[in-house]
Motif scaffolding. Sequence first.
Motif, PDB file in Angstrom:
ATOM      1  N   LEU A 195       0.768  -0.868  -0.108  1.00 43.06           N
ATOM      2  CA  LEU A 195      -0.255   0.061  -0.048  1.00 43.06           C
ATOM      3  C   LEU A 195       1.139   1.006  -0.062  1.00 43.06           C
ATOM      4  CD1 LEU A 195      -2.280  -2.044   0.016  1.00 43.06           C
ATOM      5  CD2 LEU A 195      -3.143  -0.013   2.009  1.00 43.06           C
ATOM      6  N   ASN A 196       0.554   2.544  -1.212  1.00 43.49           N
ATOM      7  CA  ASN A 196       1.113   4.126  -0.918  1.00 43.49           C
ATOM      8  C   ASN A 196      -0.018   4.889  -1.126  1.00 43.49           C
ATOM      9  OD1 ASN A 196       3.417   5.445  -0.505  1.00 43.49           O
ATOM     10  ND2 ASN A 196       4.363   4.903  -2.792  1.00 43.49           N
ATOM     11  N   PHE A 197       0.737   5.261  -0.466  1.00 41.79           N
ATOM     12  CA  PHE A 197      -1.009   6.843  -0.505  1.00 41.79           C
ATOM     13  C   PHE A 197       0.049   8.134  -0.335  1.00 41.79           C
ATOM     14  CE2 PHE A 197      -0.239   5.937   3.911  1.00 41.79           C
ATOM     15  CZ  PHE A 197       0.107   7.428   4.853  1.00 41.79           C
ATOM     16  N   ARG A 198      -0.988   9.213  -0.930  1.00 31.91           N
ATOM     17  CA  ARG A 198      -0.137  10.480  -0.768  1.00 31.91           C
ATOM     18  C   ARG A 198      -1.179  11.559  -1.366  1.00 31.91           C
ATOM     19  NH1 ARG A 198       3.722  13.669  -5.084  1.00 31.91           N
ATOM     20  NH2 ARG A 198       3.082  14.813  -3.960  1.00 31.91           N
ATOM     21  N   VAL A 199      -0.825  12.833  -1.045  1.00 33.33           N
ATOM     22  CA  VAL A 199      -2.037  13.451  -1.342  1.00 33.33           C
ATOM     23  C   VAL A 199      -1.611  14.586  -1.752  1.00 33.33           C
ATOM     24  CG1 VAL A 199      -2.769  13.090   1.739  1.00 33.33           C
ATOM     25  CG2 VAL A 199      -1.266  15.438   1.451  1.00 33.33           C
ATOM     26  N   PHE A 200      -2.640  15.743  -2.573  1.00 40.10           N
ATOM     27  CA  PHE A 200      -2.151  16.596  -3.442  1.00 40.10           C
ATOM     28  C   PHE A 200      -3.104  17.543  -2.893  1.00 40.10           C
ATOM     29  CE2 PHE A 200      -1.717  12.690  -5.661  1.00 40.10           C
ATOM     30  CZ  PHE A 200      -0.372  12.434  -6.387  1.00 40.10           C
ATOM     31  N   ASP A 201      -2.385  18.935  -2.661  1.00 43.56           N
ATOM     32  CA  ASP A 201      -2.707  20.111  -2.871  1.00 43.56           C
ATOM     33  C   ASP A 201      -3.597  21.016  -3.417  1.00 43.56           C
ATOM     34  OD1 ASP A 201      -0.372  20.839  -3.037  1.00 43.56           O
ATOM     35  OD2 ASP A 201      -0.384  22.706  -2.210  1.00 43.56           O
ATOM     36  N   GLN A 202      -2.838  20.739  -4.844  1.00 40.24           N
ATOM     37  CA  GLN A 202      -3.075  21.446  -6.674  1.00 40.24           C
ATOM     38  C   GLN A 202      -3.391  20.502  -7.073  1.00 40.24           C
ATOM     39  OE1 GLN A 202      -2.962  24.199  -6.625  1.00 40.24           O
ATOM     40  NE2 GLN A 202      -2.132  24.767  -4.177  1.00 40.24           N
ATOM     41  N   PRO A 203      -4.178  20.172  -8.344  1.00 38.52           N
ATOM     42  CA  PRO A 203      -5.336  19.557  -8.937  1.00 38.52           C
ATOM     43  C   PRO A 203      -3.731  19.000  -9.736  1.00 38.52           C
ATOM     44  CG  PRO A 203      -6.039  21.671  -9.607  1.00 38.52           C
ATOM     45  CD  PRO A 203      -4.922  22.268  -8.619  1.00 38.52           C
ATOM     46  N   THR A 204      -4.012  17.752 -10.006  1.00 33.44           N
ATOM     47  CA  THR A 204      -2.444  17.193 -10.547  1.00 33.44           C
ATOM     48  C   THR A 204      -3.702  15.756 -11.411  1.00 33.44           C
ATOM     49  OG1 THR A 204      -1.773  16.955  -8.615  1.00 33.44           O
ATOM     50  CG2 THR A 204      -1.353  15.529  -9.989  1.00 33.44           C
TER      51      THR A 204
END
Length: 207
Positions: free
Chosen positions: A112-121
């Motif tokens: 499992l891996n995950f991340r967040v994006f604060d800008q449109p991606t």
Amino acid sequence: MKIASLFLVCGLAAGMAGCSGSESAVVVGSDQRGDANQATNAYSSVPSTASSDAVDFSKYKTYSWASQVRDEGNTVYFLNDLVFKAMVRDAVDHEMVSRGYTYSPSGGDLLLNFRVFDQPTEIRSNENLGNGYWGTSETYAYNPRNQVKLDRGSILVQMIDRDKSVEVWQGYASGLTNGNAFDKDKNKVYTAVGQIFNKYEYRGDKL
């Protein structure tokens, strides 16, 4: 793959609960390998996944974290906020355990891996996920069939079949914002991750 426009959802929700400029509606979506019902979406033209790619999810019983998740000092993919990273990890962990999966420090059936994006991606390949997001020993190529555009304030969760080194599922939530910032409220983060996993139909046990 199907994900609605945040603007459209916000407009539809306005009549019921309101959609203020400081807090947006959260929109979720998911993709899995072998899902013959995948369809194109408003963001990109994505061909349906061939049924021959279907995965037997019943064989997965355990999971491990990707190396960047295990690295407690790595906050690159979490807005340089270690507390926020731990919050998202705990929320994902809660969802996996509640579905009967057993955590294994190494060698789990699923990675499992995950991340967040604060800008449109827009995610089209591993390059869009960032250098170092996958470790050198975690050989894996992003499935172009699962390309997706994410709005501001997004959480992306991915599951990799460790033995085959292929992505078998990903889920995402967009619109987790408060004004122009990522909304890090614990209850909202847990709710968003829960909504992501509502799209996941499998368990690690026989319940």
